[in-house]
Design an enzyme around this catalytic site. Structure first.
Site, PDB file in Angstrom:
ATOM      1  N   HIS B  74       0.849  -1.202   0.000  1.00 15.37           N
ATOM      2  CA  HIS B  74       0.000   0.000   0.000  1.00 15.37           C
ATOM      3  C   HIS B  74       0.885   1.253   0.000  1.00 15.37           C
ATOM      4  O   HIS B  74       0.683   2.175  -0.787  1.00 15.37           O
ATOM      5  CB  HIS B  74      -0.934  -0.034   1.211  1.00 15.37           C
ATOM      6  CG  HIS B  74      -1.537   1.295   1.577  1.00 15.37           C
ATOM      7  ND1 HIS B  74      -2.506   1.897   0.814  1.00 15.37           N
ATOM      8  CD2 HIS B  74      -1.296   2.148   2.604  1.00 15.37           C
ATOM      9  CE1 HIS B  74      -2.836   3.060   1.361  1.00 15.37           C
ATOM     10  NE2 HIS B  74      -2.111   3.242   2.451  1.00 15.37           N
ATOM     11  N   ASP B 103       6.924  22.651 -25.546  1.00 11.43           N
ATOM     12  CA  ASP B 103       6.844  21.283 -25.022  1.00 11.43           C
ATOM     13  C   ASP B 103       7.915  21.158 -23.938  1.00 11.43           C
ATOM     14  O   ASP B 103       8.590  22.136 -23.619  1.00 11.43           O
ATOM     15  CB  ASP B 103       7.091  20.265 -26.151  1.00 11.43           C
ATOM     16  CG  ASP B 103       6.498  18.894 -25.836  1.00 11.43           C
ATOM     17  OD1 ASP B 103       6.749  18.379 -24.738  1.00 11.43           O
ATOM     18  OD2 ASP B 103       5.775  18.352 -26.687  1.00 11.43           O
ATOM     19  N   TRP B 141       7.501  -0.327   3.906  1.00 11.07           N
ATOM     20  CA  TRP B 141       8.015   0.344   2.687  1.00 11.07           C
ATOM     21  C   TRP B 141       9.435   0.845   2.886  1.00 11.07           C
ATOM     22  O   TRP B 141      10.148   1.107   1.935  1.00 11.07           O
ATOM     23  CB  TRP B 141       7.091   1.490   2.273  1.00 11.07           C
ATOM     24  CG  TRP B 141       7.322   2.799   2.984  1.00 11.07           C
ATOM     25  CD1 TRP B 141       6.951   3.098   4.259  1.00 11.07           C
ATOM     26  CD2 TRP B 141       7.966   3.965   2.458  1.00 11.07           C
ATOM     27  NE1 TRP B 141       7.328   4.381   4.569  1.00 11.07           N
ATOM     28  CE2 TRP B 141       7.950   4.950   3.476  1.00 11.07           C
ATOM     29  CE3 TRP B 141       8.550   4.292   1.235  1.00 11.07           C
ATOM     30  CZ2 TRP B 141       8.502   6.219   3.308  1.00 11.07           C
ATOM     31  CZ3 TRP B 141       9.100   5.564   1.082  1.00 11.07           C
ATOM     32  CH2 TRP B 141       9.072   6.516   2.109  1.00 11.07           C
ATOM     33  N   SER B 168      13.162   6.473 -13.606  1.00 15.99           N
ATOM     34  CA  SER B 168      12.052   7.254 -14.168  1.00 15.99           C
ATOM     35  C   SER B 168      11.978   8.636 -13.514  1.00 15.99           C
ATOM     36  O   SER B 168      11.863   9.656 -14.202  1.00 15.99           O
ATOM     37  CB  SER B 168      10.748   6.493 -13.964  1.00 15.99           C
ATOM     38  OG  SER B 168       9.652   7.325 -14.175  1.00 15.99           O
ATOM     39  N   SER B 169      12.078   8.664 -12.172  1.00 18.43           N
ATOM     40  CA  SER B 169      11.961   9.948 -11.456  1.00 18.43           C
ATOM     41  C   SER B 169      13.119  10.875 -11.785  1.00 18.43           C
ATOM     42  O   SER B 169      12.935  12.074 -11.961  1.00 18.43           O
ATOM     43  CB  SER B 169      11.950   9.731  -9.948  1.00 18.43           C
ATOM     44  OG  SER B 169      10.835   9.008  -9.581  1.00 18.43           O
ATOM     45  N   HIS B 252      13.358  11.723   4.017  1.00 21.10           N
ATOM     46  CA  HIS B 252      12.753  12.973   4.437  1.00 21.10           C
ATOM     47  C   HIS B 252      12.580  13.964   3.292  1.00 21.10           C
ATOM     48  O   HIS B 252      11.488  14.494   3.112  1.00 21.10           O
ATOM     49  CB  HIS B 252      13.400  13.607   5.667  1.00 21.10           C
ATOM     50  CG  HIS B 252      12.413  14.563   6.248  1.00 21.10           C
ATOM     51  ND1 HIS B 252      11.372  14.147   7.028  1.00 21.10           N
ATOM     52  CD2 HIS B 252      12.214  15.873   6.030  1.00 21.10           C
ATOM     53  CE1 HIS B 252      10.579  15.171   7.282  1.00 21.10           C
ATOM     54  NE2 HIS B 252      11.069  16.240   6.684  1.00 21.10           N
ATOM     55  N   GLU B 254      12.068  13.127   0.430  1.00 22.73           N
ATOM     56  CA  GLU B 254      10.961  12.512  -0.314  1.00 22.73           C
ATOM     57  C   GLU B 254       9.605  13.035   0.180  1.00 22.73           C
ATOM     58  O   GLU B 254       8.682  13.267  -0.595  1.00 22.73           O
ATOM     59  CB  GLU B 254      11.029  10.978  -0.172  1.00 22.73           C
ATOM     60  CG  GLU B 254       9.824  10.212  -0.690  1.00 22.73           C
ATOM     61  CD  GLU B 254       9.671  10.240  -2.205  1.00 22.73           C
ATOM     62  OE1 GLU B 254      10.638  10.626  -2.894  1.00 22.73           O
ATOM     63  OE2 GLU B 254       8.585   9.895  -2.689  1.00 22.73           O
ATOM     64  N   TYR B 256       9.001  15.919   1.177  1.00 20.03           N
ATOM     65  CA  TYR B 256       8.771  17.240   0.571  1.00 20.03           C
ATOM     66  C   TYR B 256       8.572  17.141  -0.927  1.00 20.03           C
ATOM     67  O   TYR B 256       7.898  17.985  -1.527  1.00 20.03           O
ATOM     68  CB  TYR B 256       9.902  18.203   0.969  1.00 20.03           C
ATOM     69  CG  TYR B 256       9.791  18.469   2.446  1.00 20.03           C
ATOM     70  CD1 TYR B 256       8.804  19.327   2.914  1.00 20.03           C
ATOM     71  CD2 TYR B 256      10.546  17.768   3.372  1.00 20.03           C
ATOM     72  CE1 TYR B 256       8.610  19.511   4.268  1.00 20.03           C
ATOM     73  CE2 TYR B 256      10.354  17.946   4.724  1.00 20.03           C
ATOM     74  CZ  TYR B 256       9.393  18.808   5.173  1.00 20.03           C
ATOM     75  OH  TYR B 256       9.181  18.974   6.506  1.00 20.03           O
ATOM     76  N   SER B 267      -1.310  27.182  -4.214  1.00 21.27           N
ATOM     77  CA  SER B 267      -0.979  28.577  -4.520  1.00 21.27           C
ATOM     78  C   SER B 267      -1.531  29.030  -5.869  1.00 21.27           C
ATOM     79  O   SER B 267      -1.571  30.221  -6.156  1.00 21.27           O
ATOM     80  CB  SER B 267       0.544  28.774  -4.515  1.00 21.27           C
ATOM     81  OG  SER B 267       1.072  28.399  -3.274  1.00 21.27           O
ATOM     82  N   HIS B 301      15.195  12.416  12.548  1.00 19.10           N
ATOM     83  CA  HIS B 301      14.021  12.480  13.433  1.00 19.10           C
ATOM     84  C   HIS B 301      13.093  11.282  13.213  1.00 19.10           C
ATOM     85  O   HIS B 301      12.191  11.052  14.004  1.00 19.10           O
ATOM     86  CB  HIS B 301      13.267  13.820  13.301  1.00 19.10           C
ATOM     87  CG  HIS B 301      12.567  14.047  12.007  1.00 19.10           C
ATOM     88  ND1 HIS B 301      12.399  15.300  11.479  1.00 19.10           N
ATOM     89  CD2 HIS B 301      11.971  13.207  11.133  1.00 19.10           C
ATOM     90  CE1 HIS B 301      11.729  15.210  10.336  1.00 19.10           C
ATOM     91  NE2 HIS B 301      11.464  13.952  10.114  1.00 19.10           N
ATOM     92  N   HIS B 302      13.334  10.519  12.131  1.00 22.04           N
ATOM     93  CA  HIS B 302      12.554   9.296  11.904  1.00 22.04           C
ATOM     94  C   HIS B 302      13.086   8.140  12.742  1.00 22.04           C
ATOM     95  O   HIS B 302      12.497   7.057  12.736  1.00 22.04           O
ATOM     96  CB  HIS B 302      12.606   8.900  10.429  1.00 22.04           C
ATOM     97  CG  HIS B 302      11.931   9.891   9.529  1.00 22.04           C
ATOM     98  ND1 HIS B 302      10.593   9.820   9.212  1.00 22.04           N
ATOM     99  CD2 HIS B 302      12.394  10.992   8.899  1.00 22.04           C
ATOM    100  CE1 HIS B 302      10.277  10.827   8.413  1.00 22.04           C
ATOM    101  NE2 HIS B 302      11.349  11.561   8.212  1.00 22.04           N
ATOM    102  N   THR B 327       7.066  26.827   6.604  1.00 22.81           N
ATOM    103  CA  THR B 327       5.736  26.255   6.350  1.00 22.81           C
ATOM    104  C   THR B 327       4.662  27.206   6.864  1.00 22.81           C
ATOM    105  O   THR B 327       3.634  27.422   6.214  1.00 22.81           O
ATOM    106  CB  THR B 327       5.600  24.873   7.022  1.00 22.81           C
ATOM    107  OG1 THR B 327       6.761  24.106   6.700  1.00 22.81           O
ATOM    108  CG2 THR B 327       4.367  24.148   6.541  1.00 22.81           C
ATOM    109  N   LYS B 330       3.999  29.989   4.528  1.00 26.94           N
ATOM    110  CA  LYS B 330       3.112  29.616   3.422  1.00 26.94           C
ATOM    111  C   LYS B 330       1.655  29.612   3.866  1.00 26.94           C
ATOM    112  O   LYS B 330       0.779  30.155   3.192  1.00 26.94           O
ATOM    113  CB  LYS B 330       3.506  28.249   2.856  1.00 26.94           C
ATOM    114  CG  LYS B 330       4.908  28.236   2.273  1.00 26.94           C
ATOM    115  CD  LYS B 330       5.208  27.027   1.455  1.00 26.94           C
ATOM    116  CE  LYS B 330       4.552  27.078   0.121  1.00 26.94           C
ATOM    117  NZ  LYS B 330       5.144  28.068  -0.787  1.00 26.94           N
ATOM    118  N   ARG B 449       1.722   0.425  15.232  1.00 24.48           N
ATOM    119  CA  ARG B 449       1.403   0.307  13.808  1.00 24.48           C
ATOM    120  C   ARG B 449       1.779  -1.076  13.301  1.00 24.48           C
ATOM    121  O   ARG B 449       2.458  -1.829  13.975  1.00 24.48           O
ATOM    122  CB  ARG B 449       2.105   1.343  12.925  1.00 24.48           C
ATOM    123  CG  ARG B 449       3.216   2.007  13.460  1.00 24.48           C
ATOM    124  CD  ARG B 449       3.971   3.044  12.631  1.00 24.48           C
ATOM    125  NE  ARG B 449       3.908   3.008  11.198  1.00 24.48           N
ATOM    126  CZ  ARG B 449       4.806   3.602  10.418  1.00 24.48           C
ATOM    127  NH1 ARG B 449       5.836   4.243  10.940  1.00 24.48           N
ATOM    128  NH2 ARG B 449       4.686   3.560   9.122  1.00 24.48           N
TER     129      ARG B 449
END
Lengths: 38, 524
Positions: B74, B103, B141, B168-169, B252, B254, B256, B267, B301-302, B327, B330, B449
């Protein structure tokens, strides 16, 4: 972006390819660095 | 003569060949968006398996090993197969138009970037059907060793498919940067670019910097599994915690990568429906850049609970808290944009407003998690699940849905069904809160979890969450119906579509011609 078929457009395309090659080299360097810096 | 040349320019293969061979940014954007929608339902079905199993304590529907496969798949599908491709789809469609280019800079590479994905995901999803060989990856994951080193063949499939997604990315990111730096219309300076394009420029640099790190991490997993290395194997002198550091150095930023384009979409939408220019454009650009910079120095921090020197924990705690500043800039700018605006609440605006409000809830629970002593309590509980789902679902996914409603009339040339759009929004908003809000309480009460079974006292909150999950899932079927209906016909959309919309995309007819700006537009 310059008009199609003009010298400026050919230049813009070359610039884009150069940007892509530089960025690709950076990505490859980061990949190798993350493995071999052990 | 000019007309004949234009006509030749418009010629392209028809039918399936059009989609396989296309180098057109709009076609490729459409394929990314459709791919993302299909993956959304596959990843969503897996989430519903999880929620159905958690309807009551005890084991009822699936065995624990399959449950773990579902949580892992998932997440992999939603992160790499849904949110990222959806944003790349928006980028393909909108960036060349927003900067006044014809293009993407590298159209053939663009085709390749997309067509890697269906193969990568077919390979990943095929592992669910290999139960006799150990099934899909099931270690989460994050692919932490030693579980991922010991896992079955599914882990190898996942490693190969993650390499493909990474290629790809990175190719997509290179294309975005090359396009923005080289293809802007004369007069379109960087500080005149629309916010969506800005957020994507920053996101592309993040992708370029961290996707190769993830690729490096999974390459090392592969060599640990099959080629006798011991990067992460303590028995051979390696260190499993090393993997966590490398993974989160990718992971991390990722986060963002998954949210900055969402900021860009909000925006775009909020000023349109507030009929006011975006408040504090410059500060928005610098805030995005600051968030991107800070994302590189907060990864640990993870993993506060792995055992770090106290100075390290303090550094990562304060650095994480610092992200609240840009943040906050924003969020306050979006609110200031709304201030005294002439606001109307069409579906894109509803999604954008819900995004601001509900993403901020996810941001605040993130701040709570950044506090080291508190994190020791919250770590690996449902509080974390509540936190990141608030950021990703009413955050990233709502912005994607809002963006889709916002530009659907431009893309298809037809207005979507506003009544059904509003139904979709309200059912999604109610469903998503019913689904994720109780998880905060479950986590605070100590529910861990990634478990298929739980203690009796957690039942009620879990049942609320399961009802919310099915409601949210049902609501997305309305979205599919709205999109198909809109693509097939409906009231014709004007070029401007929305009264308050600003930007080059609204100067083109709806739908735009096959090649957007063959002659550069004049920028004021």
């Amino acid at each position: 972006m310059a008009k199609p078929g003009t010298k400026q457009q050919a230049q813009a395309r070359r610039n884009a390819v150069r940007t892509a090659l530089i960025l690709g080299a950076i990505a490859l360097a980061v990949y190798l660095f993350s493995i071999f810096l052990r | 003569m000019a007309h004949a040349a234009d006509h030749a320019h418009e010629e392209h293969p028809q039918g399936i060949l059009r989609w396989i061979t296309t180098t057109n940014h709009k076609d490729i954007g459409t394929m990314y968006l459709v791919f993302s929608l299909i993956m959304f339902f596959i990843g969503g079905a897996m989430a519903l398996v999880i929620r159905a199993e958690l309807w009551q304590p005890g084991l009822q529907l699936v065995d624990p090993h399959f449950f773990n496969q579902m949580t892992t798949m998932h997440a992999l599908i939603m992160v790499f197969g849904v949110v990222m491709p959806a944003f790349v789809g928006f980028a393909n469609w909108m960036i060349p138009i927003q900067i006044g280019g014809p293009d993407m800079a590298l159209p053939r590479m663009n085709n390749w970037s997309f067509w890697i994905l269906p193969f990568a995901f077919s390979m990943l999803i095929s592992t669910v059907f290999m139960q006799k060989l150990g099934g899909a990856p099931s270690g989460g994951w994050t692919l932490y060793p030693p579980l991922s080193v010991q896992g079955g063949i599914g882990t190898d499939f996942a490693i190969l498919s993650i390499h493909m997604m990474g290629i790809s990315s990175v190719l997509g990111a290179i294309n975005v940067i090359a396009t923005i730096l080289n293809m802007r219309a004369p007069g379109m300076t960087l500080m005149k670019m629309p916010m969506f394009t800005w957020t994507w420029l920053v996101t592309a640099y993040l992708l370029l910097a961290v996707m190769p790190v993830l690729a490096g991490a999974v390459t090392m997993l592969l060599t640990d599994r099959h080629f006798g290395t011991s990067f992460f194997d303590a028995a051979g002198g390696g260190d499993p915690v090393l993997f966590q550091h490398i993974f989160w150095f990718f992971g991390h930023p990722e986060v963002y990568i998954l949210i900055l384009p969402a900021f860009g979409l909000a925006s775009q939408i909020i000023p349109t429906f507030a009929r006011k220019p975006l408040f504090g454009y410059g500060s928005m650009v610098y805030a995005v850049a600051s968030i991107a910079f800070l994302s590189f120095i907060v990864w640990a921090h993870h993993m506060f609970t792995v055992g770090m020197p106290i100075a390290g924990e303090l550094f990562f705690m304060y650095a994480t808290m610092l992200i609240a500043v840009p943040t906050g800039v924003k969020v306050f700018n979006w609110i200031a944009t709304l201030w005294k605006g002439s606001i109307s609440l069409e579906t894109p605006m509803l999604f954008a407003l819900a995004f601001v409000f509900l993403f901020t809830i996810g941001g605040f629970s993130g701040l709570m998690l950044s506090i080291v002593p508190a994190d020791f309590q919250y770590h690996d509980t449902y509080f974390v699940v509540a936190h990141f789902h608030y950021v990703l679902v009413p955050g990233a996914v709502f912005s994607i849905l809002g963006g889709a409603y916002y530009w659907l009339p431009k893309w298809t040339g037809h207005m979507y069904d506003e009544t059904l759009g509003k139904w979709h929004f309200w059912l999604s908003a109610i469903g998503v809160n019913l689904l994720f809000f109780p998880m905060h309480f479950l986590g605070l009460a100590g529910m861990p979890r990634r478990i298929p079974d739980y203690a009796l006292q957690f039942t009620e909150f879990n049942q609320w969450a399961t009802v919310g999950a099915f409601l949210f899932g049902f609501a997305q079927l309305i979205f599919v119906y709205v999109v198909i209906k809109c693509a097939r016909g409906g009231k014709k959309a004007s070029a401007q579509v929305w009264e308050g919309a600003q930007g080059l995309e609204w100067t083109l007819p709806s739908p735009p011609p096959y090649h957007s700006f063959t002659v550069a537009p004049k920028i004021k």
